[in-house]
Write a protein that holds these residues in place. Structure first.
Motif, PDB file in Angstrom:
ATOM      1  N   MET A 274     -47.481 -39.776   5.094  1.00 26.40           N
ATOM      2  CA  MET A 274     -48.147 -40.957   4.550  1.00 26.40           C
ATOM      3  C   MET A 274     -48.676 -40.731   3.140  1.00 26.40           C
ATOM      4  O   MET A 274     -48.956 -41.691   2.414  1.00 26.40           O
ATOM      5  N   LEU A 275     -48.796 -39.476   2.744  1.00 22.41           N
ATOM      6  CA  LEU A 275     -49.350 -39.155   1.432  1.00 22.41           C
ATOM      7  C   LEU A 275     -48.276 -38.966   0.365  1.00 22.41           C
ATOM      8  O   LEU A 275     -48.437 -39.436  -0.776  1.00 22.41           O
ATOM      9  N   ILE A 276     -47.180 -38.307   0.702  1.00 22.75           N
ATOM     10  CA  ILE A 276     -46.173 -37.929  -0.291  1.00 22.75           C
ATOM     11  C   ILE A 276     -45.497 -39.169  -0.890  1.00 22.75           C
ATOM     12  O   ILE A 276     -45.049 -40.062  -0.177  1.00 22.75           O
ATOM     13  N   GLY A 277     -45.494 -39.202  -2.207  1.00 22.76           N
ATOM     14  CA  GLY A 277     -44.880 -40.328  -2.923  1.00 22.76           C
ATOM     15  C   GLY A 277     -45.804 -41.501  -3.154  1.00 22.76           C
ATOM     16  O   GLY A 277     -45.388 -42.503  -3.741  1.00 22.76           O
ATOM     17  N   ARG A 278     -47.050 -41.397  -2.723  1.00 20.12           N
ATOM     18  CA  ARG A 278     -47.991 -42.502  -2.867  1.00 20.12           C
ATOM     19  C   ARG A 278     -49.120 -42.131  -3.832  1.00 20.12           C
ATOM     20  O   ARG A 278     -49.322 -40.973  -4.149  1.00 20.12           O
ATOM     21  N   GLU A 283     -57.423 -45.634  -0.284  1.00 18.44           N
ATOM     22  CA  GLU A 283     -56.619 -46.428   0.637  1.00 18.44           C
ATOM     23  C   GLU A 283     -55.476 -45.585   1.227  1.00 18.44           C
ATOM     24  O   GLU A 283     -55.209 -45.636   2.442  1.00 18.44           O
ATOM     25  N   THR A 284     -54.818 -44.818   0.394  1.00 19.16           N
ATOM     26  CA  THR A 284     -53.754 -43.927   0.872  1.00 19.16           C
ATOM     27  C   THR A 284     -54.317 -42.893   1.830  1.00 19.16           C
ATOM     28  O   THR A 284     -53.728 -42.624   2.888  1.00 19.16           O
ATOM     29  N   PHE A 285     -55.454 -42.313   1.484  1.00 20.73           N
ATOM     30  CA  PHE A 285     -56.053 -41.284   2.314  1.00 20.73           C
ATOM     31  C   PHE A 285     -56.463 -41.851   3.677  1.00 20.73           C
ATOM     32  O   PHE A 285     -56.332 -41.181   4.704  1.00 20.73           O
ATOM     33  N   ASP A 286     -56.951 -43.072   3.691  1.00 23.64           N
ATOM     34  CA  ASP A 286     -57.367 -43.690   4.951  1.00 23.64           C
ATOM     35  C   ASP A 286     -56.169 -43.908   5.877  1.00 23.64           C
ATOM     36  O   ASP A 286     -56.257 -43.665   7.085  1.00 23.64           O
ATOM     37  N   ARG A 287     -55.053 -44.345   5.325  1.00 22.48           N
ATOM     38  CA  ARG A 287     -53.851 -44.531   6.150  1.00 22.48           C
ATOM     39  C   ARG A 287     -53.365 -43.191   6.702  1.00 22.48           C
ATOM     40  O   ARG A 287     -52.944 -43.091   7.861  1.00 22.48           O
ATOM     41  N   ILE A 313     -60.929 -36.210   7.132  1.00 25.50           N
ATOM     42  CA  ILE A 313     -59.686 -36.115   6.364  1.00 25.50           C
ATOM     43  C   ILE A 313     -59.822 -36.874   5.049  1.00 25.50           C
ATOM     44  O   ILE A 313     -59.465 -36.370   3.979  1.00 25.50           O
ATOM     45  N   VAL A 314     -60.345 -38.092   5.107  1.00 30.28           N
ATOM     46  CA  VAL A 314     -60.520 -38.879   3.885  1.00 30.28           C
ATOM     47  C   VAL A 314     -61.440 -38.154   2.912  1.00 30.28           C
ATOM     48  O   VAL A 314     -61.140 -38.027   1.714  1.00 30.28           O
ATOM     49  N   ARG A 315     -62.541 -37.643   3.422  1.00 33.91           N
ATOM     50  CA  ARG A 315     -63.508 -36.953   2.559  1.00 33.91           C
ATOM     51  C   ARG A 315     -62.890 -35.713   1.927  1.00 33.91           C
ATOM     52  O   ARG A 315     -63.066 -35.455   0.722  1.00 33.91           O
ATOM     53  N   ALA A 316     -62.157 -34.932   2.723  1.00 31.17           N
ATOM     54  CA  ALA A 316     -61.529 -33.717   2.189  1.00 31.17           C
ATOM     55  C   ALA A 316     -60.478 -34.057   1.137  1.00 31.17           C
ATOM     56  O   ALA A 316     -60.374 -33.372   0.104  1.00 31.17           O
ATOM     57  N   LEU A 317     -59.693 -35.093   1.361  1.00 30.41           N
ATOM     58  CA  LEU A 317     -58.661 -35.486   0.399  1.00 30.41           C
ATOM     59  C   LEU A 317     -59.269 -36.038  -0.886  1.00 30.41           C
ATOM     60  O   LEU A 317     -58.769 -35.770  -1.987  1.00 30.41           O
TER      61      LEU A 317
END
Length: 324
Positions: A274-278, A283-287, A313-317
């Motif tokens: 879900m992260l690669i290419g975005r 918003e990306t991190f939440d998905r 996960i969102v916080r770490a990203l």
């Protein structure tokens, strides 16, 4: 007993069922005190020359007998693999890190209360007796990858970072040959053999942890987050090792590894996809976070880990991407 070299150490353990290597002893000795572990022989390996931390053609080799403190503070680690330094410093206390070795850290056993209480059933401690935590008090237990036989979690921090860094473990087999085990294949899910924490054969000796050069690309965009009941000397409720390679605001590579949610460090292919290419944004991190916990199966007392894991996960990203 104390053996003179790696060959005799390995032979001394391999030849006796129930024998164990002894290095720092920060976990094994505790287990012996609680009568959880009853080694038939202890082989002291502290004299072996396995403390070097040095560059190699492939990247960096970190000796199995280097202490956690030596590893976390080494300039090559701090400069090139800061995620590993963060993870190690998040674990235990300064005194324990001074004693604990890297090899022993990888081999530490679960902190499940039922595993430590010899008066209760535990398939990990005594196969076939049942899992007390499955229907018992399971606040600290797994939400991913558990089986009917065991719902325990792997408690370490260092291994979570090593999964994210695509590390390998170099071991000496009992026939004298060496082999590399990818970190992703080192620990095991419980299945119907929860007594087996890892894929080492009896008598195999960990020599070093090998870190690839390519993982250093994540140095500038990585973060280790550990959420626990208190800020010192406590095991994680949820931990996250996050690393990103960002080019012009777009994520080119990603690593998301969850700790304390499964029987082994849990690298989420779903979150990474879900992260690669975005774009690197909340918003990306939440998905990605929702994808990582989509298949979670909480127990009676640990459903909180699902939302806590997503938020972590969102916080770490966000911190890895330097957005906060």
């Amino acid at each position: 007993m104390r053996a003179a070299d790696a060959a005799s150490c390995a032979a001394a353990v391999a030849s006796v069922p129930g024998a164990k290597f002894l290095a720092g002893g920060s976990n094994l000795v505790d287990l012996m005190k609680e009568d959880v572990e009853r080694p038939t022989r202890l082989v002291d390996i502290r004299q072996l020359p396995l403390r070097q931390i040095q560059r190699t053609r492939a990247g960096l080799s970190v000796g199995a007998l280097a202490t956690n403190t030596e590893t976390a503070n080494h300039p090559l680690i701090r400069e090139n693999y800061p995620l590993l330094t963060q993870a190690i410093v998040a674990g235990a206390s300064g005194q324990l890190r001074n004693m604990a070795t890297n090899g022993g850290n990888l081999l530490q056993r679960t902190r499940c209360n039922y595993f430590y209480d010899t008066a209760t059933p535990c398939n990990k401690r005594e196969p076939g007796t049942g899992c007390g935590a499955r229907e018992g008090l399971n606040r600290i237990h797994a939400v991913l990858g558990w089986s009917e036989a065991c719902v325990a979690t792997y408690p370490g921090d260092m291994a979570n970072a090593l999964y994210a860094l695509d590390a390998n473990v170099r071991v000496r087999a009992t026939d004298g040959r060496e082999r590399l085990i990818p970190m992703a294949d080192f620990h095991r899910l419980p299945g119907d053999t929860p007594q087996r924490d890892n894929n080492l054969a009896h008598g195999e000796l960990i020599l070093a942890i090998e870190l690839p050069v390519s993982s250093a690309e994540f140095a500038r965009n990585s973060h280790y987050l550990k959420v626990r009941d208190r800020t010192s000397y406590a095991f994680a409720m949820v931990a996250v090792a996050a690393a990103l390679q960002i080019d012009g605001g777009t994520i080119r590579q990603a690593r998301v590894v969850l700790g304390s949610v499964a029987h082994k460090p849990w690298r989420s292919a779903e979150a990474e996809a879900m992260l690669i290419g975005r774009r690197a944004n909340v918003e990306t991190f939440d998905r990605a976070a929702k994808a990582a916990l989509r298949d979670a199966r909480p127990l009676a007392h640990n459903a909180y880990k699902v939302e806590l894991g997503q938020r972590s996960i969102v916080r770490a990203l966000v911190r890895a991407a330097k957005l906060a």
